[in-house]
Design a protein around this motif. Structure first.
Motif, mmCIF file in Angstrom:
data_model
loop_
_atom_site.group_PDB
_atom_site.id
_atom_site.type_symbol
_atom_site.label_atom_id
_atom_site.label_comp_id
_atom_site.label_asym_id
_atom_site.label_seq_id
_atom_site.Cartn_x
_atom_site.Cartn_y
_atom_site.Cartn_z
ATOM 1 N N CYS A 152 -14.423 -6.602 12.033
ATOM 2 C CA CYS A 152 -13.344 -7.372 11.547
ATOM 3 C C CYS A 152 -12.144 -6.337 11.578
ATOM 4 C CB CYS A 152 -13.671 -7.705 10.087
ATOM 5 S SG CYS A 152 -13.769 -6.723 9.014
ATOM 6 N N ALA A 153 -10.862 -6.980 11.421
ATOM 7 C CA ALA A 153 -9.686 -6.091 11.255
ATOM 8 C C ALA A 153 -9.184 -5.832 9.611
ATOM 9 C CB ALA A 153 -8.576 -6.666 12.088
ATOM 10 N N LEU A 176 -17.454 1.287 7.407
ATOM 11 C CA LEU A 176 -16.864 2.217 8.383
ATOM 12 C C LEU A 176 -15.467 1.892 9.146
ATOM 13 C CD1 LEU A 176 -20.228 2.093 10.576
ATOM 14 C CD2 LEU A 176 -19.660 3.701 8.643
ATOM 15 N N GLY A 177 -14.857 2.985 9.250
ATOM 16 C CA GLY A 177 -13.379 2.720 10.055
ATOM 17 C C GLY A 177 -13.731 3.122 11.316
ATOM 18 N N TRP A 178 -13.245 1.996 12.476
ATOM 19 C CA TRP A 178 -13.363 2.334 13.952
ATOM 20 C C TRP A 178 -12.391 2.937 14.396
ATOM 21 C CZ3 TRP A 178 -17.204 1.863 17.294
ATOM 22 C CH2 TRP A 178 -16.886 1.861 18.620
ATOM 23 N N ARG A 179 -12.699 4.214 14.573
ATOM 24 C CA ARG A 179 -11.482 5.086 15.113
ATOM 25 C C ARG A 179 -10.225 5.302 14.362
ATOM 26 N NH1 ARG A 179 -12.658 3.167 21.688
ATOM 27 N NH2 ARG A 179 -14.742 4.242 21.700
ATOM 28 N N THR A 180 -10.718 5.191 13.080
ATOM 29 C CA THR A 180 -9.521 5.148 12.259
ATOM 30 C C THR A 180 -10.040 5.698 10.691
ATOM 31 O OG1 THR A 180 -7.780 4.026 10.901
ATOM 32 C CG2 THR A 180 -9.592 2.780 11.129
ATOM 33 N N ASP A 181 -9.132 6.524 10.059
ATOM 34 C CA ASP A 181 -9.492 6.762 8.886
ATOM 35 C C ASP A 181 -8.756 5.912 7.747
ATOM 36 O OD1 ASP A 181 -11.011 9.282 9.291
ATOM 37 O OD2 ASP A 181 -8.759 9.906 10.115
ATOM 38 N N ILE A 182 -8.049 4.909 8.156
ATOM 39 C CA ILE A 182 -7.247 4.166 7.091
ATOM 40 C C ILE A 182 -7.897 2.756 7.331
ATOM 41 C CG2 ILE A 182 -4.949 3.450 6.571
ATOM 42 C CD1 ILE A 182 -4.752 6.362 6.748
ATOM 43 N N PHE A 183 -8.006 1.988 6.300
ATOM 44 C CA PHE A 183 -8.426 0.604 6.040
ATOM 45 C C PHE A 183 -7.311 -0.351 7.009
ATOM 46 C CE2 PHE A 183 -9.537 -3.506 4.011
ATOM 47 C CZ PHE A 183 -10.750 -3.703 4.440
ATOM 48 N N PRO A 184 -7.658 -0.973 7.904
ATOM 49 C CA PRO A 184 -6.588 -1.913 8.539
ATOM 50 C C PRO A 184 -6.278 -3.158 7.655
ATOM 51 C CG PRO A 184 -8.542 -2.116 9.944
ATOM 52 C CD PRO A 184 -8.802 -1.266 8.532
ATOM 53 N N GLY A 185 -5.162 -3.809 8.125
ATOM 54 C CA GLY A 185 -4.528 -4.902 7.165
ATOM 55 C C GLY A 185 -4.528 -6.267 8.094
ATOM 56 N N SER A 189 -1.712 -2.736 11.467
ATOM 57 C CA SER A 189 -2.738 -1.853 11.787
ATOM 58 C C SER A 189 -3.269 -0.932 10.788
ATOM 59 C CB SER A 189 -2.407 -0.843 12.746
ATOM 60 O OG SER A 189 -1.652 -1.636 13.834
ATOM 61 N N ARG A 190 -2.310 -0.744 9.758
ATOM 62 C CA ARG A 190 -2.719 0.247 8.608
ATOM 63 C C ARG A 190 -2.482 -0.265 7.137
ATOM 64 N NH1 ARG A 190 -2.542 5.593 10.817
ATOM 65 N NH2 ARG A 190 -1.670 6.549 8.816
ATOM 66 N N THR A 191 -3.238 -0.192 6.296
ATOM 67 C CA THR A 191 -3.016 -0.609 4.994
ATOM 68 C C THR A 191 -2.719 0.953 4.221
ATOM 69 O OG1 THR A 191 -5.130 -0.194 3.922
ATOM 70 C CG2 THR A 191 -4.451 -2.532 4.415
ATOM 71 N N GLY A 192 -2.415 1.024 3.072
ATOM 72 C CA GLY A 192 -2.327 2.439 2.181
ATOM 73 C C GLY A 192 -3.619 3.039 1.848
ATOM 74 N N PHE A 193 -4.622 2.185 2.396
ATOM 75 C CA PHE A 193 -6.133 2.685 1.721
ATOM 76 C C PHE A 193 -6.726 3.595 2.708
ATOM 77 C CE2 PHE A 193 -4.755 -0.974 -0.635
ATOM 78 C CZ PHE A 193 -4.785 -0.633 -1.994
ATOM 79 N N THR A 194 -7.397 4.595 2.392
ATOM 80 C CA THR A 194 -8.145 5.425 3.276
ATOM 81 C C THR A 194 -9.325 5.228 2.876
ATOM 82 O OG1 THR A 194 -8.006 7.088 1.397
ATOM 83 C CG2 THR A 194 -6.516 7.591 3.213
ATOM 84 N N LEU A 195 -10.596 5.188 3.932
ATOM 85 C CA LEU A 195 -11.831 5.125 4.092
ATOM 86 C C LEU A 195 -12.647 6.329 4.075
ATOM 87 C CD1 LEU A 195 -11.361 2.816 7.402
ATOM 88 C CD2 LEU A 195 -12.147 1.897 4.950
ATOM 89 N N ASN A 225 -11.741 -2.544 12.416
ATOM 90 C CA ASN A 225 -11.286 -2.036 13.642
ATOM 91 C C ASN A 225 -9.604 -2.358 13.684
ATOM 92 O OD1 ASN A 225 -10.753 -1.535 16.584
ATOM 93 N ND2 ASN A 225 -11.366 -3.646 17.175
ATOM 94 N N PRO A 226 -8.705 -1.497 13.660
ATOM 95 C CA PRO A 226 -7.474 -1.970 13.521
ATOM 96 C C PRO A 226 -6.992 -2.571 14.791
ATOM 97 C CG PRO A 226 -7.697 0.418 13.304
ATOM 98 C CD PRO A 226 -8.923 -0.275 13.635
ATOM 99 N N VAL A 227 -6.105 -3.516 14.616
ATOM 100 C CA VAL A 227 -5.107 -4.306 15.834
ATOM 101 C C VAL A 227 -4.217 -3.063 16.260
ATOM 102 C CG1 VAL A 227 -3.152 -4.995 14.573
ATOM 103 C CG2 VAL A 227 -3.786 -6.183 16.662
ATOM 104 N N PRO A 228 -4.121 -2.714 17.588
ATOM 105 C CA PRO A 228 -3.320 -1.742 18.052
ATOM 106 C C PRO A 228 -1.704 -1.782 17.709
ATOM 107 C CG PRO A 228 -4.652 -2.702 19.967
ATOM 108 C CD PRO A 228 -4.824 -3.524 18.689
#
Ligand code: PSU
Ligand code: MN
Length: 306
Positions: A152-153, A176-185, A189-195, A225-228
């Motif tokens: 999901c995103a 799990l973050g997919w190729r990211t350390d930041i939870f996507p919104g 693409s990014r919220t302020g929350f780290t994974l 998985n964040p949207v590009p």
């Protein structure tokens, strides 16, 4: 109790990869007639990667794992399609109703059928103003007890993102973050929350799934998985429409399962289609990642595991 489509049955029996797709996003998350085109396109994207799609819904009381064109069209086109979470499934079956399944209901049915990977847009979660409404999606508690990997995103900013992450932690859902350390919104693409955890390849997710099984866990793995960034929704437009949509939902005193579809519909209307474009980009991306994870899962260590 449920029917598995021929194509899905053949793939599962042969240990070939299968990706489950949910139907509430088609019936209640996207506007007609674009919703049907998207549903067809998502299945085609999965097939292009050599993976079998299994869109899940309840047709005339029968939970269907894999829809034919006729059933997919009914879910997309018919205005009286119900929104079914887990608790609604036996009622829809008993009363022979047709309905679209949420993340929760899709996860339960997919897991029952032996499907381990599922792609959606965004999860349900804890709503803003939870202290007054006690509105938390059944998706969360269901994922705590359902062995499925959900791509999901993240969750939409219509929800309380921080509270949703806290609940997922409490409930023991692997994230799990997919190729990211930041939870996507979702739209962003990014919220302020780290994974806590990041993965960069499908085989890593398959290994996490195998180890969850080895440990006897029966909970879900969420792959966020964040949207590009090039396809995310403009921040100012996003913030303005969000404020208006939440205010209107409060004015109408909406409750229960009507809340999420109302907020999504308001977003699509008030952004003149910009949120729809982002929403479609989100699900396309998630389907592709899910197909690769399903492939890794079915071939991992050369052992077909369904
Ligand atoms: N979030 C989205 N789009 C959706 C949904 C959630 O970004 O279409 C749908 C999913 O099917 C999810 C359901 O499972 O809404 C959650 O509804 P509720 O909040 O009523 O539990
Ligand atoms: Mn709710």
């Amino acid at each position: 109790m449920f029917a598995v489509g021929d194509e899905v049955r053949v793939a599962l029996d042969a240990g070939r990869p299968v990706v489950a797709l949910e139907s509430t996003l088609i019936a209640h998350g996207l506007p007609r007639p674009r919703n049907r085109e998207v549903a067809v396109e998502l299945e085609a994207l999965v097939r292009q990667r050599g993976v079998t799609p299994a869109t899940i819904a309840v047709i005339d009381g029968t939970p269907m794992i894999g829809l034919d064109v006729n059933a997919l069209t009914r879910i997309a086109d018919e205005p009286e399609v119900a929104k079914l979470s887990v608790r609604d499934l036996p009622v829809a079956a008993a009363l022979r109703r047709t309905g679209a399944t949420t993340v929760a209901a899709t996860s339960v049915l997919a897991a029952r059928a032996g499907i381990r990977v599922f792609a959606t847009g965004g999860l349900g979660g804890v709503h803003r103003g939870w202290a007054d409404s006690a509105d938390e999606s059944a998706d969360l508690v269901t994922l705590a007890r359902t062995p499925i990997t959900v791509v999901c995103a993240g969750v939409k900013s219509i929800l309380d993102v921080g509270a949703t992450l806290e609940r997922l932690e409490t409930l023991g859902v692997t994230l799990l973050g997919w190729r990211t350390d930041i939870f996507p919104g979702f739209y962003r693409s990014r919220t302020g929350f780290t994974l806590d955890w990041r993965v960069d390849a499908a085989h890593q997710v398959a290994s996490v799934m195998a180890d969850a099984d080895a440990l006897g866990l029966r909970s879900a793995v969420i792959v966020a998985n964040p949207v590009p960034e090039t396809e995310q929704l403009d921040r100012d437009l996003h913030d303005r429409v969000l404020t208006d949509a939440l205010a209107e939902a409060a004015r109408r005193d909406l409750r229960g399962k009507a809340v999420t579809p109302f907020l999504l519909e308001t977003f699509h209307r008030e952004t003149s289609g910009a949120s729809l474009a982002t929403n479609i980009a989100v699900v396309r991306n998630n389907v592709i990642v899910a197909a690769d994870i399903a492939t890794a899962w079915s071939t991992d260590a050369g052992v077909p595991r369904g």
